[in-house]
Design a protein around this motif. Structure first.
Motif, PDB file in Angstrom:
ATOM      1  N   GLU A  25       0.970  -1.116  -0.159  1.00 29.35           N
ATOM      2  CA  GLU A  25      -0.007   0.089  -0.040  1.00 29.35           C
ATOM      3  C   GLU A  25       1.094   1.246   0.127  1.00 29.35           C
ATOM      4  OE1 GLU A  25      -3.314   0.199   2.954  1.00 29.35           O
ATOM      5  OE2 GLU A  25      -3.717  -1.943   2.400  1.00 29.35           O
ATOM      6  N   TYR A  58       3.530  -2.162 -16.329  1.00 30.33           N
ATOM      7  CA  TYR A  58       2.910  -1.568 -15.040  1.00 30.33           C
ATOM      8  C   TYR A  58       3.136  -0.310 -14.775  1.00 30.33           C
ATOM      9  CZ  TYR A  58       0.337  -6.162 -14.676  1.00 30.33           C
ATOM     10  OH  TYR A  58      -0.338  -7.554 -14.825  1.00 30.33           O
ATOM     11  N   TRP A  88       0.597  -1.373 -10.150  1.00 32.28           N
ATOM     12  CA  TRP A  88       1.131  -0.040 -10.415  1.00 32.28           C
ATOM     13  C   TRP A  88       2.005   0.585  -9.221  1.00 32.28           C
ATOM     14  CZ3 TRP A  88      -3.598  -1.422 -11.724  1.00 32.28           C
ATOM     15  CH2 TRP A  88      -3.890  -1.641 -12.991  1.00 32.28           C
ATOM     16  N   ASN A  89       1.999  -0.268  -7.976  1.00 32.00           N
ATOM     17  CA  ASN A  89       2.375   0.402  -6.712  1.00 32.00           C
ATOM     18  C   ASN A  89       4.014   0.740  -6.873  1.00 32.00           C
ATOM     19  OD1 ASN A  89       2.659   0.671  -3.648  1.00 32.00           O
ATOM     20  ND2 ASN A  89       3.870  -0.994  -3.868  1.00 32.00           N
ATOM     21  N   TYR A 109       1.815   2.999  -2.523  1.00 31.42           N
ATOM     22  CA  TYR A 109       1.164   4.086  -3.362  1.00 31.42           C
ATOM     23  C   TYR A 109       0.422   5.211  -2.643  1.00 31.42           C
ATOM     24  CZ  TYR A 109      -3.176   1.336  -3.671  1.00 31.42           C
ATOM     25  OH  TYR A 109      -4.362   0.640  -3.294  1.00 31.42           O
ATOM     26  N   ASP A 149      -5.563  -4.533  -1.058  1.00 29.36           N
ATOM     27  CA  ASP A 149      -5.490  -3.203  -1.690  1.00 29.36           C
ATOM     28  C   ASP A 149      -4.254  -3.018  -2.513  1.00 29.36           C
ATOM     29  OD1 ASP A 149      -7.841  -2.349  -0.797  1.00 29.36           O
ATOM     30  OD2 ASP A 149      -7.157  -0.789   0.435  1.00 29.36           O
ATOM     31  N   TRP A 151      -1.240 -10.394  -5.086  1.00 30.27           N
ATOM     32  CA  TRP A 151      -2.670  -9.641  -4.857  1.00 30.27           C
ATOM     33  C   TRP A 151      -3.533 -10.541  -3.987  1.00 30.27           C
ATOM     34  CZ3 TRP A 151      -7.577 -10.641  -6.331  1.00 30.27           C
ATOM     35  CH2 TRP A 151      -8.642  -9.791  -5.858  1.00 30.27           C
ATOM     36  N   ASP A 209       3.022  -7.991  -8.672  1.00 27.54           N
ATOM     37  CA  ASP A 209       1.466  -8.184  -8.904  1.00 27.54           C
ATOM     38  C   ASP A 209       0.841  -9.170  -7.999  1.00 27.54           C
ATOM     39  OD1 ASP A 209       2.756 -10.328 -10.213  1.00 27.54           O
ATOM     40  OD2 ASP A 209       2.022  -9.808 -12.207  1.00 27.54           O
ATOM     41  N   ILE A 247      -1.898  -3.321  -5.875  1.00 29.56           N
ATOM     42  CA  ILE A 247      -2.108  -3.106  -7.137  1.00 29.56           C
ATOM     43  C   ILE A 247      -0.784  -3.121  -7.882  1.00 29.56           C
ATOM     44  CG2 ILE A 247      -4.147  -1.198  -7.060  1.00 29.56           C
ATOM     45  CD1 ILE A 247      -2.129   1.030  -7.449  1.00 29.56           C
TER      46      ILE A 247
END
Length: 446
Positions: free
Chosen positions: A285, A354, A319-320, A287, A315, A307, A305, A317
């Motif tokens: 988390e 990503y 793209w973090n 990000y 939460d 998850w 990735d 992602i």
């Protein structure tokens, strides 16, 4: 997964032994003093890529990098036309070769545990990592405890003795863990901590005890300096001595932590007691609060990735990593898995997809940035003059799904060669020890 105590495992290890004996029949002698890699795409990790580049290695160190190098005529020349040359992959969060000894889950505070005492230098997980281009690993305690044990840093010189695999003079690191794991382990026993409140109370009290311990030793040393005959030597306590080293700044603090709110709490506690956090590990988390964490200088070692595998990962992602990097956080990718570690180059490739990381940024996430987290970036992690010649030759762009490591050099010595018979291990002989499966060693068995 390699089953333990099974007919399959015996057969597998027998196969390994036979293949390894075959592969070492022509084992290397001492490496050449001078090697020149020519015509490669050199991904330096520090100053971009050099097309048709050359790297000169002298006595295990990088002596020159460029389109041409002025090496002696006697140098061994490796024509790497059509190949890619990168620094060795560095894993800042591994449990390779620690077997089932990764957690001392008998107390929530165990800072005097030493992971070197659990390190099995013949574990096949090290071989798999080496074949994936991994040259350096930070082997961490597990996440059962709020304050776990002290890590060991290795160079993956598979086939050498245990002590020969230790990274010389690497900084010391200690593993903390907040969140679900400590509260689950001890809460299931009706023991403190069983909540996040309990987690952080245990941590704060531990540092209060360490402060008192340090004060006692400071008072004793002051009396000794004054030749005071009333000076009485305090009792040595290994746990409190290790915590005192955290407060003295002698141990890098590596923290297993997922949630945004807990990053902020951990930073507040570090500020309260005067120590620095080197990196948050997992950090799914980040990000959400990257702009608040970046000014502290704390890095992250994260998954790409993964998850939904636990409450703290809902939460997450993909793209973090790039989002956090764009906010100024130093980002590394890590394995936490004996299987995942073999494909860290591919994980770096995902970062281009990503979030749009450049190839340079992506390769740094598995080389120079993790080297900084471990504290060895002055010696490895990039292809720069003076650094250790930890190098990997790839058959194609290492960020490709289809790439594989062809040759792996550590300190200029060849430790993996895919073209060799058997398993391509010039220095290993005998039987490897079975690994402990391919899951996340940090999460399992807590």
């Amino acid at each position: 997964m390699i089953p333990r105590n099974s007919t399959f495992q015996v057969a597998f290890l027998g196969l390994l032994a036979g293949a390894v004996f075959s592969s070492t029949a022509n084992a290397q002698s001492a490496p050449p003093t001078d090697i020149v890699f020519k015509n490669a795409t050199v991904m330096t990790a520090s100053h971009g890529a050099i097309e048709h580049g050359s790297v000169w290695v002298h006595a295990g160190k990088i002596a020159a990098v460029g389109t041409t190098v002025d090496a002696p005529a006697s140098a061994t020349v490796m024509d790497a036309s059509g190949k890619w040359l990168t620094p060795g992959i560095i894993d800042p969060h591994s449990h390779s070769a620690l077997d089932n000894d990764v957690n001392e889950a008998t107390s929530p505070v165990t800072p005097s545990m030493m992971m070197i005492d659990a390190f099995d230098n013949r574990d096949s997980a090290l071989y798999f990592a080496l074949a994936g281009g991994v040259t350096t690993e930070l082997l961490l305690h597990g996440s059962a405890n709020m304050i776990g044990g002290q890590a060991v840093v290795i160079k993956n010189k598979f086939g050498l003795s245990r002590d020969a695999m230790l990274f010389p003079n690497a900084p010391r690191s200690i593993k903390f863990a907040s969140g679900e794991n400590p509260k689950r382990v001890y809460g299931s026993r009706n023991q403190l901590p069983s909540t996040r409140m309990g987690n952080f109370e245990v941590m704060r009290q531990s540092f209060e005890d360490a402060k008192a311990y340090m004060a006692g030793w400071d008072a004793y040393n002051a009396k000794v300096e004054k030749k005071d005959a009333t000076a009485v030597v305090p009792k040595k306590d290994l746990k409190l001595e290790a915590l005192a080293d955290v407060l003295r700044g002698k141990l890098y603090v590596q923290i297993h932590c997922y949630r945004a709110d807990e990053f902020l709490t951990e930073e507040a506690i570090a500020k309260e007691y005067g120590y620095k956090i080197r990196a948050f590990h997992h950090a799914l988390e980040m990000y959400k609060v990257a702009g608040q964490i970046a000014p502290t200088g704390t890095a992250i070692a994260t998954f790409t990735d993964w998850w939904g595998f636990k409450d703290e990962a809902w939460d997450a992602i993909p793209w973090n990593a790039v989002m956090s990097m764009r906010k100024g956080v130093r980002v590394a990718l890590k394995s936490d898995s004996n299987d995942h570690i073999r494909r860290l180059n591919q994980e770096a490739g995902k970062m281009v997809h990503y979030g749009g990381a450049t190839e340079d940024e992506a390769i740094r996430m598995v080389t120079l940035n993790p080297a900084w987290i471990i504290g060895v970036d002055d010696r490895t992690g990039s292809i720069d003059v003076g650094k250790d010649a930890d190098l990997v030759i790839w058959n194609m762009d290492p960020l490709s799904t289809y790439a594989h490591a062809e040759k792996v050099y550590i300190d200029g010595d060849l430790f993996f060669d895919r073209s060799m018979l058997g398993f391509g291990t010039p220095h290993f002989s005998g039987a490897m020890h079975g690994g402990d499966g391919f899951g996340s060693d940090d999460e399992d068995g807590d």
